[in-house]
Enzyme design. Sequence first.
Site, PDB file in Angstrom:
ATOM      1  N   HIS A 174      -5.428  -3.221  -2.506  1.00 38.57           N
ATOM      2  CA  HIS A 174      -5.145  -2.138  -3.467  1.00 38.57           C
ATOM      3  C   HIS A 174      -5.138  -2.622  -4.910  1.00 38.57           C
ATOM      4  O   HIS A 174      -4.902  -1.838  -5.833  1.00 38.57           O
ATOM      5  CB  HIS A 174      -3.810  -1.467  -3.127  1.00 38.57           C
ATOM      6  CG  HIS A 174      -3.864  -0.750  -1.821  1.00 38.57           C
ATOM      7  ND1 HIS A 174      -4.252   0.570  -1.711  1.00 38.57           N
ATOM      8  CD2 HIS A 174      -3.639  -1.181  -0.558  1.00 38.57           C
ATOM      9  CE1 HIS A 174      -4.241   0.922  -0.445  1.00 38.57           C
ATOM     10  NE2 HIS A 174      -3.871  -0.125   0.285  1.00 38.57           N
ATOM     11  N   SER A 185       0.802  -1.224   0.000  1.00 36.20           N
ATOM     12  CA  SER A 185       0.000   0.000   0.000  1.00 36.20           C
ATOM     13  C   SER A 185       0.831   1.268   0.000  1.00 36.20           C
ATOM     14  O   SER A 185       0.363   2.313  -0.427  1.00 36.20           O
ATOM     15  CB  SER A 185      -0.925  -0.003   1.217  1.00 36.20           C
ATOM     16  OG  SER A 185      -0.185  -0.216   2.407  1.00 36.20           O
ATOM     17  N   LYS A 241     -11.706   0.651  -1.759  1.00 34.84           N
ATOM     18  CA  LYS A 241     -10.682   1.362  -2.540  1.00 34.84           C
ATOM     19  C   LYS A 241     -11.155   1.470  -3.997  1.00 34.84           C
ATOM     20  O   LYS A 241     -11.980   2.320  -4.297  1.00 34.84           O
ATOM     21  CB  LYS A 241      -9.340   0.684  -2.345  1.00 34.84           C
ATOM     22  CG  LYS A 241      -8.995   0.642  -0.830  1.00 34.84           C
ATOM     23  CD  LYS A 241      -7.618   0.215  -0.548  1.00 34.84           C
ATOM     24  CE  LYS A 241      -7.394  -0.109   0.931  1.00 34.84           C
ATOM     25  NZ  LYS A 241      -7.694   0.970   1.881  1.00 34.84           N
TER      26      LYS A 241
HETATM   27  N1  PMP Z   1      -5.230  -3.937   3.564  1.00 30.79           N
HETATM   28  C1  PMP Z   1      -4.483  -2.946   3.078  1.00 30.79           C
HETATM   29  C2  PMP Z   1      -3.228  -3.297   2.344  1.00 30.79           C
HETATM   30  C3  PMP Z   1      -4.877  -1.618   3.237  1.00 30.79           C
HETATM   31  O1  PMP Z   1      -4.118  -0.627   2.765  1.00 30.79           O
HETATM   32  C4  PMP Z   1      -6.072  -1.337   3.942  1.00 30.79           C
HETATM   33  C5  PMP Z   1      -6.617   0.068   4.126  1.00 30.79           C
HETATM   34  N2  PMP Z   1      -5.780   1.089   4.092  1.00 30.79           N
HETATM   35  C6  PMP Z   1      -6.811  -2.398   4.444  1.00 30.79           C
HETATM   36  C7  PMP Z   1      -6.370  -3.687   4.235  1.00 30.79           C
HETATM   37  C8  PMP Z   1      -8.064  -2.167   5.227  1.00 30.79           C
HETATM   38  O2  PMP Z   1      -9.136  -1.961   4.380  1.00 30.79           O
HETATM   39  P1  PMP Z   1     -10.382  -1.093   4.858  1.00 30.79           P
HETATM   40  O3  PMP Z   1     -10.010   0.329   4.642  1.00 30.79           O
HETATM   41  O4  PMP Z   1     -11.503  -1.580   3.997  1.00 30.79           O
HETATM   42  O5  PMP Z   1     -10.604  -1.403   6.304  1.00 30.79           O
END
Ligand code: PMP
Length: 413
Positions: free
Chosen positions: A211, A183, A242
Amino acid sequence: MSESLDSLGWIDGELESLAARDLARKLRVRGGPQSARIDLDGRELISFAANDYLGLAGDRRLTGAVAAALAGGWGAGSSPLVSGRGRLTAELELRLAQFEGTEAALVFSSGFAANAGSIAALAGRGDAVYSDELNHASIVDGCRLSRAEVHVYPHADCERLQEILSQGQAYRRRLIVSDGLFSMGGDLAPLGELARLARRYGAMLLVDEAHATGVFGRLGRGVSEHFGIEHDVAVRVGTLSKALGGIGGFVCGSRRLIEWLVNKARPYVFSTAPPDAAAAAAMAALQIVQNEPERRLALLAQAAKCRGRLEAQGWRVGASASQIIPLLVGEPARAVALSESLIRRGLAVPAIRPPTVPAGQSLLRISLSWVHTPAMIERLVDALAAEAGKGGRGEGEKGGREDASATGLPSGG
Ligand code: PMP
């Protein structure tokens, strides 16, 4: 001052310490819908801050689906096991399984809950979890919650992972976990190699496609599809928040996996089901991902071009191979100063600092979306050329701040 407030007095000192190290976060208010142009604290900015990669967060087809679903009510009332999940949520699970080519899927209230809940349900005392050092916080917390023995391996280092796997055969079960697309670095995990190691050592493989869903792979299933190893991924986690432009998380896999999670994933069992209206939005988004593959193709082509131009300016972008382009500047103060400078030029690009990234690896995170026009990207590239000219890239310079009050955009991840 009341006693209870006084007992929290220690927080003042801790917050001051964060601010002194340029690590304090500041919340801002977004007015209007999420899009390429946003109003942040009353200031109009071109945003390179969101994970709305396909521009679906404000798409009328999604908001229309939500409005129609609201006629059927809003809150879910309780956890899915107590009073059921909504009909639309159940339908979304079927559609997700179809989209992902798996037997079944389960919708969680967030991607965070999906990761943390699945990991802790799959591994426990007597088991081992192998986790990339740059995995998302929700994976890190899932590992901690699991009470399994956690082996953190250096980023994308499969040789080291193999070494660790080849020791300690005594575990009951083993689980390898990795982000598919990291991310903050925007790089792809070596999933082919991870799949090979999982097979060789009899480990379950969990890939978080948060992502990458909707962006990578011929059908938009993510990096596992991109590398052709979908069938080696026993547990595929994704998020609806996302590229799919909404809210919620999901897990895809076999029927037996989903049945196990329904019984054992604590954030699923002990948390209220998401509203059906969120499922309606996600179904509309999935339809768009399937019908308009040109969005992800255009996004990745634009990202490759932009990355090349920034590298030509001398910015370090690490191993980014996606719509997420980090500018690696090192110290938090440098990242914050650069982010503030860009805000003054009308551009929102968040500074990402520890603990989101390791100490010394602060960065500016450029997140490209299908909704960015070539002119918007041009403006970003020009602004960064000007910053590079001022020495903003950070190499070989002392970390200084242009503006002592600067706090940068909040970094989460
Ligand atoms: N996995 C990754 C790699 C993320 O970047 C994120 C959110 N930033 C999440 C899981 C969590 O997802 P959510 O925002 O739907 O809680």
